[in-house]
Design a protein around this motif. Structure first.
Motif, PDB file in Angstrom:
ATOM      1  N   ILE A  77       0.858  -1.185   0.000  1.00  0.00           N
ATOM      2  CA  ILE A  77       0.000   0.000   0.000  1.00  0.00           C
ATOM      3  C   ILE A  77       0.892   1.232   0.000  1.00  0.00           C
ATOM      4  O   ILE A  77       1.680   1.437   0.915  1.00  0.00           O
ATOM      5  CB  ILE A  77      -0.935  -0.002   1.225  1.00  0.00           C
ATOM      6  CG1 ILE A  77      -1.893  -1.193   1.164  1.00  0.00           C
ATOM      7  CG2 ILE A  77      -1.695   1.323   1.327  1.00  0.00           C
ATOM      8  CD1 ILE A  77      -2.704  -1.403   2.419  1.00  0.00           C
ATOM      9  N   VAL A  78       0.776   2.037  -1.063  1.00  0.00           N
ATOM     10  CA  VAL A  78       1.584   3.259  -1.175  1.00  0.00           C
ATOM     11  C   VAL A  78       0.752   4.508  -0.925  1.00  0.00           C
ATOM     12  O   VAL A  78       1.291   5.601  -0.851  1.00  0.00           O
ATOM     13  CB  VAL A  78       2.300   3.344  -2.533  1.00  0.00           C
ATOM     14  CG1 VAL A  78       3.208   2.135  -2.736  1.00  0.00           C
ATOM     15  CG2 VAL A  78       1.318   3.499  -3.686  1.00  0.00           C
ATOM     16  N   GLY A  79      -0.568   4.332  -0.821  1.00  0.00           N
ATOM     17  CA  GLY A  79      -1.424   5.477  -0.587  1.00  0.00           C
ATOM     18  C   GLY A  79      -2.875   5.060  -0.427  1.00  0.00           C
ATOM     19  O   GLY A  79      -3.195   3.880  -0.360  1.00  0.00           O
ATOM     20  N   PHE A  80      -3.721   6.080  -0.372  1.00  0.00           N
ATOM     21  CA  PHE A  80      -5.161   5.863  -0.282  1.00  0.00           C
ATOM     22  C   PHE A  80      -5.841   6.994  -1.039  1.00  0.00           C
ATOM     23  O   PHE A  80      -5.280   8.076  -1.239  1.00  0.00           O
ATOM     24  CB  PHE A  80      -5.637   5.827   1.171  1.00  0.00           C
ATOM     25  CG  PHE A  80      -5.531   7.165   1.866  1.00  0.00           C
ATOM     26  CD1 PHE A  80      -6.622   8.017   1.928  1.00  0.00           C
ATOM     27  CD2 PHE A  80      -4.335   7.575   2.425  1.00  0.00           C
ATOM     28  CE1 PHE A  80      -6.510   9.261   2.546  1.00  0.00           C
ATOM     29  CE2 PHE A  80      -4.217   8.799   3.046  1.00  0.00           C
ATOM     30  CZ  PHE A  80      -5.306   9.652   3.107  1.00  0.00           C
ATOM     31  N   CYS A  81      -7.050   6.728  -1.473  1.00  0.00           N
ATOM     32  CA  CYS A  81      -7.833   7.737  -2.183  1.00  0.00           C
ATOM     33  C   CYS A  81      -9.280   7.283  -2.161  1.00  0.00           C
ATOM     34  O   CYS A  81      -9.561   6.081  -2.181  1.00  0.00           O
ATOM     35  CB  CYS A  81      -7.336   7.875  -3.620  1.00  0.00           C
ATOM     36  SG  CYS A  81      -7.997   9.295  -4.527  1.00  0.00           S
ATOM     37  N   GLY A  82     -10.197   8.217  -2.106  1.00  0.00           N
ATOM     38  CA  GLY A  82     -11.597   7.842  -2.153  1.00  0.00           C
ATOM     39  C   GLY A  82     -12.505   8.883  -1.557  1.00  0.00           C
ATOM     40  O   GLY A  82     -12.113  10.045  -1.404  1.00  0.00           O
ATOM     41  N   PHE A  83     -13.698   8.444  -1.230  1.00  0.00           N
ATOM     42  CA  PHE A  83     -14.751   9.341  -0.761  1.00  0.00           C
ATOM     43  C   PHE A  83     -15.286   8.913   0.601  1.00  0.00           C
ATOM     44  O   PHE A  83     -15.284   7.732   0.936  1.00  0.00           O
ATOM     45  CB  PHE A  83     -15.935   9.327  -1.736  1.00  0.00           C
ATOM     46  CG  PHE A  83     -15.569   9.627  -3.150  1.00  0.00           C
ATOM     47  CD1 PHE A  83     -15.198  10.907  -3.537  1.00  0.00           C
ATOM     48  CD2 PHE A  83     -15.616   8.636  -4.113  1.00  0.00           C
ATOM     49  CE1 PHE A  83     -14.876  11.188  -4.846  1.00  0.00           C
ATOM     50  CE2 PHE A  83     -15.300   8.908  -5.438  1.00  0.00           C
ATOM     51  CZ  PHE A  83     -14.925  10.181  -5.803  1.00  0.00           C
ATOM     52  N   ARG A  84     -15.777   9.895   1.309  1.00  0.00           N
ATOM     53  CA  ARG A  84     -16.569   9.667   2.510  1.00  0.00           C
ATOM     54  C   ARG A  84     -17.609  10.782   2.549  1.00  0.00           C
ATOM     55  O   ARG A  84     -17.421  11.829   1.911  1.00  0.00           O
ATOM     56  CB  ARG A  84     -15.710   9.673   3.768  1.00  0.00           C
ATOM     57  CG  ARG A  84     -15.183  11.052   4.130  1.00  0.00           C
ATOM     58  CD  ARG A  84     -14.437  11.031   5.432  1.00  0.00           C
ATOM     59  NE  ARG A  84     -13.916  12.373   5.713  1.00  0.00           N
ATOM     60  CZ  ARG A  84     -13.030  12.643   6.632  1.00  0.00           C
ATOM     61  NH1 ARG A  84     -12.550  11.669   7.379  1.00  0.00           N
ATOM     62  NH2 ARG A  84     -12.622  13.869   6.826  1.00  0.00           N
ATOM     63  N   PRO A  85     -18.693  10.586   3.279  1.00  0.00           N
ATOM     64  CA  PRO A  85     -19.652  11.683   3.418  1.00  0.00           C
ATOM     65  C   PRO A  85     -18.969  12.858   4.132  1.00  0.00           C
ATOM     66  O   PRO A  85     -18.293  12.674   5.138  1.00  0.00           O
ATOM     67  CB  PRO A  85     -20.761  11.085   4.290  1.00  0.00           C
ATOM     68  CG  PRO A  85     -20.620   9.604   4.143  1.00  0.00           C
ATOM     69  CD  PRO A  85     -19.144   9.361   3.941  1.00  0.00           C
TER      70      PRO A  85
END
Length: 178
Positions: A77-85
């Motif tokens: 895992i080199v990062g994270f990306c995405g959505f949350r409310p």
């Protein structure tokens, strides 16, 4: 859950899974990453598990969540990306971060664009918002590069914060995805 594996030329994005907790915890406690993500607090592994479980819940209830970012063909895992409310707006909030050794390689842009395309074209979002601590110049540059527009400066969790927004129309007309 939607089959939400995303791939780009260089990256693979997978929705969070409980088996990702240790890798995400390592990433989120890295000094450069935690500086703005966790206000420089070293979170316990239990907090990382809560975030993963919260994201998994959002996938089930809202059809979106966060992804781990990995270099194509690797498991790290080199990062994270995405959505949350968003707590402060009626739109999904875009989040992202990379391990410091991958800064400046264009991976955050690549991941954000893949996630935004999924949100706007697959899920039909009308807009997406994002916020960053005012001193986080790299985050501001990325938000502007992906087409977000500055909305206002204010306070969030007691911190000087910059708020941005990206509409579906703007994304589809400026990103060659429409």
């Amino acid at each position: 859950m939607v089959d939400a594996l995303l791939t780009t030329a260089r990256l693979e994005l997978r929705p969070y899974d409980v088996k990702d907790v240790a890798g995400l915890h390592r990433l989120w406690t890295e000094p450069g990453v935690r500086r703005y993500l966790w206000d420089d607090v070293v979170i316990p592994v239990e907090r990382a598990l809560q975030v993963v479980e919260s994201s998994r819940g959002h996938w089930e209830t809202a059809g979106y969540g966060q992804w781990t970012v990995r270099l194509a063909g690797t498991s790290e895992i080199v990062g994270f990306c995405g959505f949350r409310p968003a707590d402060w707006q009626h739109a999904p909030e875009l989040l992202y971060g990379l391990a410091t050794r991958y800064w400046g390689c264009g991976y955050a842009y690549e991941a954000a664009m893949a996630v935004l395309e999924f949100g706007f074209t697959t899920l039909g979002f009308s807009s997406v918002v994002a916020a960053t601590d005012a001193p986080n110049a790299a985050s501001v540059r990325l938000m502007e590069r992906i087409g977000m527009t500055f909305e206002r400066r204010g306070s969030l969790n007691g911190l000087d914060t910059l708020f941005y927004e990206l509409t579906r129309h703007r994304f589809l007309t400026t990103s060659n995805c429409g």
